[in-house]
Design a protein around this motif. Sequence first.
Motif, PDB file in Angstrom:
ATOM      1  N   ARG A 457     -10.412   5.301 -11.270  1.00  0.00           N
ATOM      2  CA  ARG A 457      -9.026   5.021 -11.659  1.00  0.00           C
ATOM      3  C   ARG A 457      -8.076   6.101 -11.133  1.00  0.00           C
ATOM      4  O   ARG A 457      -7.013   5.799 -10.615  1.00  0.00           O
ATOM      5  N   LEU A 458      -8.494   7.363 -11.231  1.00  0.00           N
ATOM      6  CA  LEU A 458      -7.626   8.445 -10.753  1.00  0.00           C
ATOM      7  C   LEU A 458      -7.386   8.319  -9.250  1.00  0.00           C
ATOM      8  O   LEU A 458      -6.260   8.465  -8.771  1.00  0.00           O
ATOM      9  N   ALA A 459      -8.436   8.018  -8.499  1.00  0.00           N
ATOM     10  CA  ALA A 459      -8.288   7.891  -7.044  1.00  0.00           C
ATOM     11  C   ALA A 459      -7.400   6.698  -6.698  1.00  0.00           C
ATOM     12  O   ALA A 459      -6.540   6.783  -5.814  1.00  0.00           O
ATOM     13  N   LEU A 460      -7.591   5.591  -7.421  1.00  0.00           N
ATOM     14  CA  LEU A 460      -6.783   4.394  -7.154  1.00  0.00           C
ATOM     15  C   LEU A 460      -5.312   4.646  -7.475  1.00  0.00           C
ATOM     16  O   LEU A 460      -4.416   4.238  -6.736  1.00  0.00           O
ATOM     17  N   MET A 461      -5.070   5.358  -8.590  1.00  0.00           N
ATOM     18  CA  MET A 461      -3.681   5.616  -8.979  1.00  0.00           C
ATOM     19  C   MET A 461      -3.011   6.516  -7.958  1.00  0.00           C
ATOM     20  O   MET A 461      -1.866   6.302  -7.586  1.00  0.00           O
ATOM     21  N   ASP A 462      -3.772   7.525  -7.491  1.00  0.00           N
ATOM     22  CA  ASP A 462      -3.200   8.479  -6.547  1.00  0.00           C
ATOM     23  C   ASP A 462      -2.812   7.790  -5.232  1.00  0.00           C
ATOM     24  O   ASP A 462      -1.672   7.902  -4.775  1.00  0.00           O
ATOM     25  N   SER A 463      -3.748   7.046  -4.645  1.00  0.00           N
ATOM     26  CA  SER A 463      -3.378   6.425  -3.360  1.00  0.00           C
ATOM     27  C   SER A 463      -2.447   5.235  -3.595  1.00  0.00           C
ATOM     28  O   SER A 463      -1.614   4.924  -2.739  1.00  0.00           O
ATOM     29  N   GLY A 464      -2.532   4.604  -4.773  1.00  0.00           N
ATOM     30  CA  GLY A 464      -1.633   3.503  -5.116  1.00  0.00           C
ATOM     31  C   GLY A 464      -0.181   3.968  -5.176  1.00  0.00           C
ATOM     32  O   GLY A 464       0.731   3.294  -4.727  1.00  0.00           O
ATOM     33  N   ARG A 465      -0.006   5.178  -5.730  1.00  0.00           N
ATOM     34  CA  ARG A 465       1.341   5.739  -5.852  1.00  0.00           C
ATOM     35  C   ARG A 465       1.970   5.904  -4.474  1.00  0.00           C
ATOM     36  O   ARG A 465       3.112   5.541  -4.245  1.00  0.00           O
ATOM     37  N   ARG A 466       1.176   6.416  -3.530  1.00  0.00           N
ATOM     38  CA  ARG A 466       1.723   6.644  -2.179  1.00  0.00           C
ATOM     39  C   ARG A 466       2.009   5.328  -1.464  1.00  0.00           C
ATOM     40  O   ARG A 466       3.020   5.180  -0.800  1.00  0.00           O
ATOM     41  N   ALA A 467       1.079   4.384  -1.639  1.00  0.00           N
ATOM     42  CA  ALA A 467       1.298   3.080  -0.997  1.00  0.00           C
ATOM     43  C   ALA A 467       2.543   2.435  -1.588  1.00  0.00           C
ATOM     44  O   ALA A 467       3.348   1.828  -0.881  1.00  0.00           O
ATOM     45  N   GLY A 468       2.712   2.606  -2.920  1.00  0.00           N
ATOM     46  CA  GLY A 468       3.867   2.023  -3.603  1.00  0.00           C
ATOM     47  C   GLY A 468       5.173   2.569  -3.066  1.00  0.00           C
ATOM     48  O   GLY A 468       6.151   1.840  -2.885  1.00  0.00           O
ATOM     49  N   ALA A 469       5.187   3.882  -2.776  1.00  0.00           N
ATOM     50  CA  ALA A 469       6.406   4.505  -2.254  1.00  0.00           C
ATOM     51  C   ALA A 469       6.752   3.872  -0.902  1.00  0.00           C
ATOM     52  O   ALA A 469       7.914   3.597  -0.608  1.00  0.00           O
ATOM     53  N   PHE A 470       5.727   3.615  -0.107  1.00  0.00           N
ATOM     54  CA  PHE A 470       5.975   2.980   1.199  1.00  0.00           C
ATOM     55  C   PHE A 470       6.515   1.563   1.006  1.00  0.00           C
ATOM     56  O   PHE A 470       7.494   1.160   1.631  1.00  0.00           O
ATOM     57  N   ILE A 471       5.857   0.828   0.083  1.00  0.00           N
ATOM     58  CA  ILE A 471       6.284  -0.560  -0.130  1.00  0.00           C
ATOM     59  C   ILE A 471       7.729  -0.604  -0.648  1.00  0.00           C
ATOM     60  O   ILE A 471       8.534  -1.418  -0.213  1.00  0.00           O
ATOM     61  N   ALA A 472       8.054   0.346  -1.553  1.00  0.00           N
ATOM     62  CA  ALA A 472       9.419   0.385  -2.095  1.00  0.00           C
ATOM     63  C   ALA A 472      10.413   0.643  -0.977  1.00  0.00           C
ATOM     64  O   ALA A 472      11.466   0.006  -0.883  1.00  0.00           O
ATOM     65  N   GLY A 473      10.069   1.618  -0.103  1.00  0.00           N
ATOM     66  CA  GLY A 473      10.943   1.956   1.027  1.00  0.00           C
ATOM     67  C   GLY A 473      11.137   0.764   1.933  1.00  0.00           C
ATOM     68  O   GLY A 473      12.245   0.470   2.394  1.00  0.00           O
ATOM     69  N   LYS A 474      10.051   0.054   2.150  1.00  0.00           N
ATOM     70  CA  LYS A 474      10.105  -1.110   3.037  1.00  0.00           C
ATOM     71  C   LYS A 474      10.992  -2.204   2.428  1.00  0.00           C
ATOM     72  O   LYS A 474      11.792  -2.831   3.106  1.00  0.00           O
ATOM     73  N   LYS A 475      10.835  -2.349   1.099  1.00  0.00           N
ATOM     74  CA  LYS A 475      11.615  -3.373   0.409  1.00  0.00           C
ATOM     75  C   LYS A 475      13.116  -3.046   0.501  1.00  0.00           C
ATOM     76  O   LYS A 475      13.944  -3.903   0.782  1.00  0.00           O
ATOM     77  N   LYS A 476      13.399  -1.753   0.298  1.00  0.00           N
ATOM     78  CA  LYS A 476      14.792  -1.324   0.338  1.00  0.00           C
ATOM     79  C   LYS A 476      15.383  -1.533   1.736  1.00  0.00           C
ATOM     80  O   LYS A 476      16.514  -1.996   1.890  1.00  0.00           O
TER      81      LYS A 476
END
Length: 565
Positions: A457-476
């Motif tokens: 869970r910790l590993a998934l959350m960590d890389s998920g957070r970074r992927a999320g930042a990219f997806i948010a940027g892309k969405k914006k």
Amino acid sequence: MAQEISAAEQIATQFKEHSVAEFFKKNMQMLGLTGKIKALTTIVHEYVTNSLDACEEARILPDIEVQIKELGDEYYEITVKDNGPGMTRQTVGKALGQLLAGTKFHRMMQMRGQQGIGAAGATMLAQITTGKATQVITGTGSGKALSLDITVDPKKNEPKLANMVELGKTFQGTIIKAKFKGMKYVNSEQAPLEYLRRTAIANPHAQITLIEPSNQKTVFKRTLKEIPKQPLEMKPHPKGMNVDELITLAKYTDSKTVKTFLKNTFDRMGDKAADEIGKHVSFDMNKDPKQITWDEAEEIIKQFKNINFIAPRTDGLRPIGEDRITKSLTSIVKPEFSSVVTRKPTVYSGGFPFQIEVGIAYGGDAGKGGNTTNEEGVVEKKMEIMRFANRAPLLFDTGGCAITKAVQSIDWKRYNVKDVENAPITVFVNLVSVHIPYTGAGKQAISDEQEIMDELRLALMDSGRRAGAFIAGKKKEMEKKMKKELFFKFIPEIAAALEKITKEDRKKTEKNLEKLVLEKLKLEDESDEAQQIEEEIKEASEKVRKNEREAKKKKKEAEDEEVEE
Ligand SMILES: Nc1ncnc2c1ncn2[C@@H]1O[C@H](COP(=O)(O)OP(=O)(O)OP(=O)(O)O)[C@@H](O)[C@H]1O
Ligand SMILES: [Mg+2]
């Protein structure tokens, strides 16, 4: 009068002993060797993992070729050829013709195989579905190569060898050719092609070729010329020991005294710990370890529990590494973005070291599907979870696996992935350990040990957070583009209308309005940035306050202790 026989005597006439081979022959499903598609992929898995393990141990860059030929209806021949170290005349028969025999079961070392059942299970399946032996050619690189046919004698769990001949030339590696009935080759997510694609992702140093029944040839080229560092054999940690295991280890040791046996056998056991144990047991530590009794072993185990050993060594594990996973994902999944996290090694119950690696790839060829489009013409993709244990892909028993459960337990919306099931995402997870806690002998799913779930869970959350930042940027970025297009669409109309009222040149007004829109969009960006900075400051100050609170608490505890003394 004839003497009556008791029920026990009657039942005793049915009493028989069975070998482990007989047991598995009756329970092929336990080895993953049932189901037309599953059995075929599992056989490829068993042979290929053996080739990779053998190459890794012999420090050879693996070159593996898998060929599947269709011989008739649901009838196939599978050939796997490697350039590994080969096997000797003494071991090859037992390796492929005896269950629970091999070079891995007794060693605490990160390897793909760990039971000594895989290859012999396949030999047995070949003989019971076709009546045919498994053909093997193996060579060690020096001397003549050996060719032989192998079957298992299930009654005795012993190999039966036939047609053993020395070939006229030297050869280094192993070729295994076996025929199977009751199987089906289809091109699905659970088929050999996908299995080997995933093997290539997790083993960028291996060159893997597949020739399908249609003669279609696919080569997964090696993207890395470096052989991964060799995993180290580790010793069991005292805290994970029980009496029975201790006695078994003592029986096979070469050490002459209990003290040297403890020092040589266990992780973190130095002179100090051994002497401490010696002070609290009722027998002489110079005693022959082969002679220790159950009660004496119990005394030792009791001391193992009392002593504060350092946590088990974890430095023998060999994760793939963040750079290599990124490189593999980039070359095979070709995503727009990837984020890879390799956690630090830790230990699960029983004292087994393990380590988690997670890679999240977004966009490009990431995700499953891609052959259909939705109403808006957008390609439809679904989330894909790639599970690996010691770099070997796991394709079956998805629902029962700790990796799937951990992925499903994450609240992906927090990371800007609204509908994770239908997103172009590949989640890559590799668990490395000296002992993978599989849920069954088929080695397809990992059991959900608490410590493993936490790390996943910790590993998934960590890389998920970074992927999320990219997806948010892309969405914006997309929203901005849409806004710009919308404003720009109306600018000529507005400029023309203004020209009529103000007589101002239409072209000049258009330019000014365009500049204004771009400035406005940039300002939006800046305000987002300011908000982000504000959030970061808030988060950091909360952390500082928490640290201060903890430091204060510790100080108070220390003072209280001083008072008590
Ligand atoms: N291609 C190969 N090259 C060299 N040695 C091999 C090869 N295939 C199998 N072996 C040897 O045969 C042994 C038995 O293989 P098998 O697949 O039955 O068990 P395993 O790999 O030890 O464990 P598991 O049952 O988990 O796969 C291995 O431990 C290895 O020593
Ligand atoms: Mg094996």
